[in-house]
Design a protein around this motif. Structure first.
Motif, PDB file in Angstrom:
ATOM      1  N   GLY A   1       0.817  -1.207   0.000  1.00  0.00           N
ATOM      2  CA  GLY A   1       0.000   0.000   0.000  1.00  0.00           C
ATOM      3  C   GLY A   1       0.851   1.257   0.000  1.00  0.00           C
ATOM      4  N   ARG A   2       1.917   1.265   0.825  1.00  0.00           N
ATOM      5  CA  ARG A   2       2.801   2.445   0.852  1.00  0.00           C
ATOM      6  C   ARG A   2       3.528   2.613  -0.467  1.00  0.00           C
ATOM      7  N   ALA A   3       3.993   1.502  -1.049  1.00  0.00           N
ATOM      8  CA  ALA A   3       4.691   1.584  -2.334  1.00  0.00           C
ATOM      9  C   ALA A   3       3.761   2.083  -3.416  1.00  0.00           C
ATOM     10  N   ARG A   4       2.515   1.608  -3.378  1.00  0.00           N
ATOM     11  CA  ARG A   4       1.557   2.019  -4.391  1.00  0.00           C
ATOM     12  C   ARG A   4       1.271   3.513  -4.298  1.00  0.00           C
TER      13      ARG A   4
ATOM     14  N   PRO B   1       2.305   7.154  -8.450  1.00  0.00           N
ATOM     15  CA  PRO B   1       2.046   8.360  -9.265  1.00  0.00           C
ATOM     16  C   PRO B   1       3.202   9.349  -9.242  1.00  0.00           C
ATOM     17  N   LEU B   2       3.790   9.545  -8.061  1.00  0.00           N
ATOM     18  CA  LEU B   2       4.899  10.498  -7.958  1.00  0.00           C
ATOM     19  C   LEU B   2       6.122  10.005  -8.728  1.00  0.00           C
ATOM     20  N   CYS B   3       6.397   8.710  -8.653  1.00  0.00           N
ATOM     21  CA  CYS B   3       7.535   8.149  -9.398  1.00  0.00           C
ATOM     22  C   CYS B   3       7.348   8.318 -10.902  1.00  0.00           C
ATOM     23  N   VAL B   4       6.137   8.028 -11.380  1.00  0.00           N
ATOM     24  CA  VAL B   4       5.864   8.163 -12.817  1.00  0.00           C
ATOM     25  C   VAL B   4       5.939   9.628 -13.225  1.00  0.00           C
TER      26      VAL B   4
ATOM     27  N   SER C   1      -0.140   2.669   9.898  1.00  0.00           N
ATOM     28  CA  SER C   1       0.318   3.304  11.124  1.00  0.00           C
ATOM     29  C   SER C   1       1.125   4.560  10.800  1.00  0.00           C
ATOM     30  N   TRP C   2       1.294   5.438  11.822  1.00  0.00           N
ATOM     31  CA  TRP C   2       1.994   6.698  11.556  1.00  0.00           C
ATOM     32  C   TRP C   2       3.429   6.505  11.093  1.00  0.00           C
ATOM     33  N   PRO C   3       4.179   5.468  11.539  1.00  0.00           N
ATOM     34  CA  PRO C   3       5.526   5.304  10.968  1.00  0.00           C
ATOM     35  C   PRO C   3       5.479   5.054   9.457  1.00  0.00           C
ATOM     36  N   GLY C   4       4.458   4.280   9.033  1.00  0.00           N
ATOM     37  CA  GLY C   4       4.335   4.010   7.604  1.00  0.00           C
ATOM     38  C   GLY C   4       4.063   5.259   6.802  1.00  0.00           C
ATOM     39  N   ARG C   5       3.208   6.139   7.357  1.00  0.00           N
ATOM     40  CA  ARG C   5       2.902   7.382   6.648  1.00  0.00           C
ATOM     41  C   ARG C   5       4.137   8.278   6.549  1.00  0.00           C
ATOM     42  N   TYR C   6       4.958   8.284   7.603  1.00  0.00           N
ATOM     43  CA  TYR C   6       6.172   9.081   7.565  1.00  0.00           C
ATOM     44  C   TYR C   6       7.172   8.519   6.559  1.00  0.00           C
ATOM     45  N   VAL C   7       7.222   7.200   6.450  1.00  0.00           N
ATOM     46  CA  VAL C   7       8.104   6.585   5.458  1.00  0.00           C
ATOM     47  C   VAL C   7       7.667   6.967   4.055  1.00  0.00           C
ATOM     48  N   THR C   8       6.343   6.955   3.820  1.00  0.00           N
ATOM     49  CA  THR C   8       5.813   7.349   2.509  1.00  0.00           C
ATOM     50  C   THR C   8       6.149   8.808   2.206  1.00  0.00           C
ATOM     51  N   ALA C   9       5.957   9.679   3.212  1.00  0.00           N
ATOM     52  CA  ALA C   9       6.268  11.100   3.015  1.00  0.00           C
ATOM     53  C   ALA C   9       7.751  11.303   2.751  1.00  0.00           C
TER      54      ALA C   9
ATOM     55  N   GLY D   1       9.780   9.124   1.396  1.00  0.00           N
ATOM     56  CA  GLY D   1      10.035   8.652   0.026  1.00  0.00           C
ATOM     57  C   GLY D   1       9.651   9.694  -1.005  1.00  0.00           C
ATOM     58  N   ALA D   2       8.510  10.353  -0.778  1.00  0.00           N
ATOM     59  CA  ALA D   2       8.068  11.399  -1.705  1.00  0.00           C
ATOM     60  C   ALA D   2       9.059  12.550  -1.736  1.00  0.00           C
ATOM     61  N   LEU D   3       9.551  12.973  -0.567  1.00  0.00           N
ATOM     62  CA  LEU D   3      10.523  14.064  -0.504  1.00  0.00           C
ATOM     63  C   LEU D   3      11.818  13.685  -1.210  1.00  0.00           C
ATOM     64  N   MET D   4      12.219  12.435  -1.086  1.00  0.00           N
ATOM     65  CA  MET D   4      13.448  11.987  -1.744  1.00  0.00           C
ATOM     66  C   MET D   4      13.293  12.016  -3.260  1.00  0.00           C
ATOM     67  N   ILE D   5      12.111  11.646  -3.753  1.00  0.00           N
ATOM     68  CA  ILE D   5      11.869  11.674  -5.197  1.00  0.00           C
ATOM     69  C   ILE D   5      11.924  13.110  -5.710  1.00  0.00           C
ATOM     70  N   VAL D   6      11.279  14.024  -4.989  1.00  0.00           N
ATOM     71  CA  VAL D   6      11.282  15.432  -5.394  1.00  0.00           C
ATOM     72  C   VAL D   6      12.700  16.002  -5.330  1.00  0.00           C
ATOM     73  N   ALA D   7      13.437  15.676  -4.262  1.00  0.00           N
ATOM     74  CA  ALA D   7      14.801  16.179  -4.124  1.00  0.00           C
ATOM     75  C   ALA D   7      15.700  15.650  -5.233  1.00  0.00           C
ATOM     76  N   ALA D   8      15.546  14.378  -5.570  1.00  0.00           N
ATOM     77  CA  ALA D   8      16.355  13.789  -6.644  1.00  0.00           C
ATOM     78  C   ALA D   8      16.053  14.468  -7.978  1.00  0.00           C
ATOM     79  N   SER D   9      14.765  14.778  -8.219  1.00  0.00           N
ATOM     80  CA  SER D   9      14.386  15.444  -9.466  1.00  0.00           C
ATOM     81  C   SER D   9      14.990  16.843  -9.546  1.00  0.00           C
ATOM     82  N   TRP D  10      14.951  17.571  -8.421  1.00  0.00           N
ATOM     83  CA  TRP D  10      15.489  18.927  -8.427  1.00  0.00           C
ATOM     84  C   TRP D  10      17.011  18.915  -8.561  1.00  0.00           C
ATOM     85  N   THR D  11      17.650  17.951  -7.916  1.00  0.00           N
ATOM     86  CA  THR D  11      19.102  17.827  -8.040  1.00  0.00           C
ATOM     87  C   THR D  11      19.500  17.533  -9.475  1.00  0.00           C
TER      88      THR D  11
END
Length: 496
Positions: free
Chosen positions: A13-16, A20-23, A340-348, A350-360
């Motif tokens: 579920g978290r990976a899914r 959208p952000l990865c694509v 659980s909240w740890p899972g949501r933080y992991v998802t967030a 991951g999203a920040l890392m994708i955005v940071a990698a794109s900007w870099t």
């Protein structure tokens, strides 16, 4: 359910949730690295010029002040917000600004598209649809306002289809999307037109006792959307301005993006149509009457005007999503929000890392690459010569209008076809393309033309070579200049 199996579902579920952000990030990087291909339409020049005028004067254009053939004529900009965004980015980062803005809009479009599809079909199929949609639209992905409005179009239609699938009415909180669309691009009229068949889908499948109430809620929403579309600096005139282009008749068959689809050679659009028909027959796909109408309408629009192929590419899958989901049920996954909240933080994270990698990646790429506009639309040397000669009235090729406007040279014609009207531009094309060469000297005399600036590969320069009183003074691979013999007091520049 075992603990390990439950954890596996949560991880999926978290990976899914990140798909959208990865694509979207992949689409962004793809178009960023192909950024020069986004700079191939001279309309981008006058779009940026108008946006800069709005920023400088803090006012909206109401008349034309870029041509000498329509000076003072009523004209409004139905894409003013996109033009301001392009002008601001261009002023700060050069052509890299519009390229990044365009690539980001495509990325957002794809991310929203995949997210909406994932509600009904598996992620791999949603990604496949996204890749096919990009393939169909790739020739229309340019640094122009319609791309900035593309994510709004997908979100608007996707949300309406989701409401219809739930047999409910749309939320009033969605109306700001229509207001945003109306300020970004005149294509918002499509969003208004699609409300009707989509509410039919909702009402047709609702319980009989709820149909009238649901119908009235959709009608009120449609009225609200119409009002929202007028929430622009031009008010109700935005509707008129957005539909003026459709009154150009025969001219639409000569403007590349408004031409009908051509099946003389095999194209991805042709392949998509054949695949859609084949899939429907092979799988026995059954659709409701409103969904059939939506698909037929979007197909007809794409066949009539190639600029509508991107709407076909992104909206038809949204119409088919629920029926396909029923045909191919997907495994039930725990919603990402229920984790659980740890899972949501992991998802967030991951999203920040994708955005940071794109900007870099963007920063690194811009460090060694400079975006440039295609040379076929920018007759730099020819315009330099015209400025040296202080020519006042230039009879310019249609595709050179945007560049001349960017150089503050009044134009004979440019890409704002609705300003000039069908007859004016049809006479221009007939005269310069050799269909009615006798029109050319009449137009030159009627508008007191001092010099002509036409494409090197067009018939116009050859016609001018045969006209008495006109002299070729410059030619290169892009443009040819002719001037009147009587006005040719200076030494002619050598042809190249």
């Amino acid at each position: 359910m075992s603990l390990s199996f439950a954890n596996s579902i949560a991880v999926q579920g978290r990976a899914r949730a990140l798909v959208p952000l990865c694509v979207g990030a992949g689409a962004y990087l793809f178009f960023l690295f192909l950024g020069d291909t986004l700079l191939q339409d001279s309309d981008s020049f006058w779009q940026i010029k108008i946006g800069q005028w709005i920023l400088d004067h803090r006012a909206m254009p109401m008349i034309d002040f870029y041509s000498f053939t329509r000076t003072g004529a009523p004209w409004i900009s139905t894409s003013w917000l996109s033009q301001v965004a392009f002008a601001f980015s261009h002023a700060h980062w050069g052509w890299a600004g519009p390229v990044i803005l365009t690539a980001a809009a495509v990325a957002l479009t794809v991310a929203i598209f995949v997210h909406l599809l994932e509600a009904h079909i598996e992620a791999p199929r949603a990604v496949l649809f996204a890749m096919l949609a990009l393939l169909l639209s790739i020739h229309h992905v340019l640094a122009r306002p319609h791309i900035l409005a593309l994510p709004v179009m997908v979100a608007w239609v996707g949300l309406l289809m989701a409401a219809a699938s739930r047999r409910s009415a749309p939320s009033w909180t969605w109306l700001p999307l229509m207001a945003l669309w109306a300020n970004l691009h005149g294509g918002f009229v499509l969003g208004l037109a699609l409300i009707g068949p989509i509410w039919l889908e909702a009402v047709e499948h609702a319980e009989k006792g709820r149909r009238l109430a649901l119908f009235m809620r959709w009608v009120l929403f449609g009225i609200g959307a119409l009002i929202a579309s007028c929430c622009t600096p031009y008010g109700w005139r935005t509707l008129q301005g957005a539909t003026n282009i459709l009154s150009l008749g025969e001219l639409l068959t000569l403007i590349v993006e408004w031409m009908p689809a051509n099946f003389a050679t095999f194209t991805p659009f042709e392949g998509a149509l054949l695949a859609l028909i084949a899939f429907g027959y092979y799988r026995g796909l059954v659709l409701s009457a409103p969904r059939i109408f939506l698909i037929l309408f979007l197909t007809w629009s794409a066949l009539s005007h190639v600029r509508s192929i991107d709407a076909f590419a992104f909206l038809v899958p949204l119409v088919l999503a629920k029926p396909l989901g029923e045909m191919f049920p997907q495994p039930a996954l725990e919603p990402a929000g229920a984790d659980s909240w740890p899972g949501r933080y992991v998802t967030a994270l991951g999203a920040l890392m994708i955005v940071a990698a794109s900007w870099t990646s963007t920063s690194l790429y811009l460090g060694h690459h400079r975006f440039t506009f295609t040379m076929t639309q920018t007759p730099v040397a020819a315009v330099d010569l015209l400025e040296q000669r202080k020519v006042q009235r230039v009879f310019n090729a249609y595709q050179f209008g945007g560049y001349l406007i960017s150089r503050d040279i009044p134009v004979f014609v440019d890409g704002r076809a609705e300003l000039y009207g069908e007859k004016f531009i049809m006479d221009f094309f007939k005269a310069t393309e050799g269909k009615k060469p006798e029109l050319l000297p009449r137009l030159l005399d009627e508008h007191k033309i001092d010099a002509t600036l036409l494409g090197a590969d067009a018939p116009g320069p050859q016609i001018l070579d045969q006209l008495t009183g006109w002299k070729r003074i410059y030619a290169d691979d892009i443009a040819v200049i002719h001037v009147r013999d009587a006005a040719d007091g200076a030494t002619a520049a050598p042809s190249k």
